[in-house]
Design a protein around this motif. Sequence first.
Motif, short mmCIF file in Angstrom:
data_model
loop_
_atom_site.label_atom_id
_atom_site.label_comp_id
_atom_site.label_asym_id
_atom_site.label_seq_id
_atom_site.Cartn_x
_atom_site.Cartn_y
_atom_site.Cartn_z
N ARG A 23 -1.73 98.66 60.47
CA ARG A 23 -0.51 98.60 59.65
C ARG A 23 -0.18 99.98 59.09
NH1 ARG A 23 0.73 93.25 58.63
NH2 ARG A 23 -0.96 91.82 59.17
N SER A 24 1.10 100.22 58.89
CA SER A 24 1.54 101.50 58.33
C SER A 24 1.20 101.56 56.84
CB SER A 24 3.05 101.66 58.52
OG SER A 24 3.75 100.75 57.68
N LYS A 25 1.14 102.78 56.32
CA LYS A 25 0.91 102.96 54.89
C LYS A 25 2.02 102.28 54.10
CE LYS A 25 0.16 106.43 51.27
NZ LYS A 25 0.52 105.49 50.25
N ALA A 26 3.25 102.38 54.58
CA ALA A 26 4.38 101.77 53.88
C ALA A 26 4.21 100.25 53.80
CB ALA A 26 5.69 102.12 54.58
N GLU A 27 3.74 99.63 54.91
CA GLU A 27 3.54 98.19 54.88
C GLU A 27 2.39 97.81 53.95
OE1 GLU A 27 4.37 95.15 58.16
OE2 GLU A 27 2.25 95.68 58.44
N LEU A 28 1.31 98.58 54.00
CA LEU A 28 0.19 98.32 53.08
C LEU A 28 0.64 98.47 51.63
CD1 LEU A 28 -2.73 100.11 54.95
CD2 LEU A 28 -2.36 97.64 54.74
N ASP A 29 1.40 99.52 51.35
CA ASP A 29 1.88 99.73 49.98
C ASP A 29 2.77 98.57 49.53
OD1 ASP A 29 0.56 102.16 49.89
OD2 ASP A 29 2.38 103.37 50.18
N ALA A 30 3.58 98.05 50.43
CA ALA A 30 4.52 96.98 50.07
C ALA A 30 3.83 95.62 49.91
CB ALA A 30 5.62 96.88 51.12
N TRP A 31 2.81 95.34 50.76
CA TRP A 31 2.29 93.98 50.81
C TRP A 31 0.82 93.82 50.47
CZ3 TRP A 31 5.57 90.37 50.27
CH2 TRP A 31 6.87 90.57 50.73
N TRP A 32 0.03 94.88 50.43
CA TRP A 32 -1.40 94.71 50.18
C TRP A 32 -1.62 94.21 48.76
CZ3 TRP A 32 -4.93 94.45 53.82
CH2 TRP A 32 -6.27 94.37 53.43
N ASP A 33 -2.34 93.11 48.63
CA ASP A 33 -2.65 92.48 47.34
C ASP A 33 -1.41 91.96 46.60
OD1 ASP A 33 -5.40 92.69 47.64
OD2 ASP A 33 -5.56 94.52 46.44
N HIS A 34 -0.31 91.72 47.32
CA HIS A 34 0.91 91.17 46.72
C HIS A 34 1.19 89.80 47.35
CE1 HIS A 34 1.86 94.91 44.67
NE2 HIS A 34 1.59 95.53 45.79
N PRO A 35 0.77 88.72 46.69
CA PRO A 35 1.00 87.39 47.25
C PRO A 35 2.49 87.08 47.44
CG PRO A 35 -0.55 87.29 45.42
CD PRO A 35 0.05 88.66 45.41
N PHE A 36 2.75 86.17 48.37
CA PHE A 36 4.11 85.70 48.63
C PHE A 36 4.03 84.24 49.06
CE2 PHE A 36 2.47 87.60 52.50
CZ PHE A 36 2.80 86.69 53.50
N GLY A 37 5.18 83.57 49.04
CA GLY A 37 5.22 82.17 49.43
C GLY A 37 6.14 81.96 50.61
N ARG A 38 5.80 80.95 51.40
CA ARG A 38 6.66 80.51 52.52
C ARG A 38 6.91 79.02 52.34
NH1 ARG A 38 3.34 83.22 57.42
NH2 ARG A 38 4.14 85.33 57.24
N THR A 39 8.17 78.65 52.31
CA THR A 39 8.51 77.25 52.12
C THR A 39 8.26 76.46 53.40
OG1 THR A 39 10.22 77.92 50.56
CG2 THR A 39 10.34 75.67 51.39
N ARG A 40 7.54 75.36 53.26
CA ARG A 40 7.27 74.45 54.38
C ARG A 40 8.45 73.50 54.55
NH1 ARG A 40 1.32 71.84 54.11
NH2 ARG A 40 0.16 73.68 54.73
N PRO A 41 8.55 72.85 55.71
CA PRO A 41 9.63 71.87 55.91
C PRO A 41 9.63 70.74 54.88
CG PRO A 41 8.63 72.42 58.01
CD PRO A 41 7.80 73.09 56.95
N ASP A 42 8.46 70.40 54.33
CA ASP A 42 8.38 69.32 53.33
C ASP A 42 8.67 69.81 51.91
OD1 ASP A 42 6.07 70.67 52.57
OD2 ASP A 42 4.70 69.02 53.06
N GLY A 43 9.03 71.09 51.76
CA GLY A 43 9.38 71.64 50.46
C GLY A 43 8.21 72.26 49.71
N ARG A 44 6.99 71.99 50.14
CA ARG A 44 5.84 72.62 49.49
C ARG A 44 5.80 74.10 49.91
NH1 ARG A 44 0.56 69.61 50.42
NH2 ARG A 44 1.25 69.73 52.57
#
Length: 125
Positions: A23-44
């Motif tokens: 991964r690029s440094k920019a991607e690591l800086d943007a996302w490393w140790d930064h949680p995110f969520g993805r919505t499932r079809p059931d809304g969870r």
Amino acid sequence: MPNRIPLDPALRAGFDETSNDQRSKAELDAWWDHPFGRTRPDGRIDVRCLNGGAHDRSSALGVADSYDEACALAEEKQANWVRQREQPIPSCRDGKIIMVRQPQRPDEQEVILGEYQPEQESSGA
């Protein structure tokens, strides 16, 4: 109140099929140790984080029923992971016992915290 996490962020194609050390440094800086969520079809919400729990994708932190629960889950699980990842690990190298802290990101090196040279047993005659 827990930190708010990005929900359904726009991630580049192949984000979860890339080795962390590629991964690029920019991607690591943007996302490393930064949680995110993805919505499932059931809304969870699948809560994920690029944190080294997996070497080639983001790690699954859990599933939540609501956005507020996802934020709380992300904060708790990620904090636990960081505490675990920071723990010293004993290693044996060249006859020495070395305490190391593993790299905290793919673009960092391990840190040697200390080393111990065990005494050699004498065979005595």
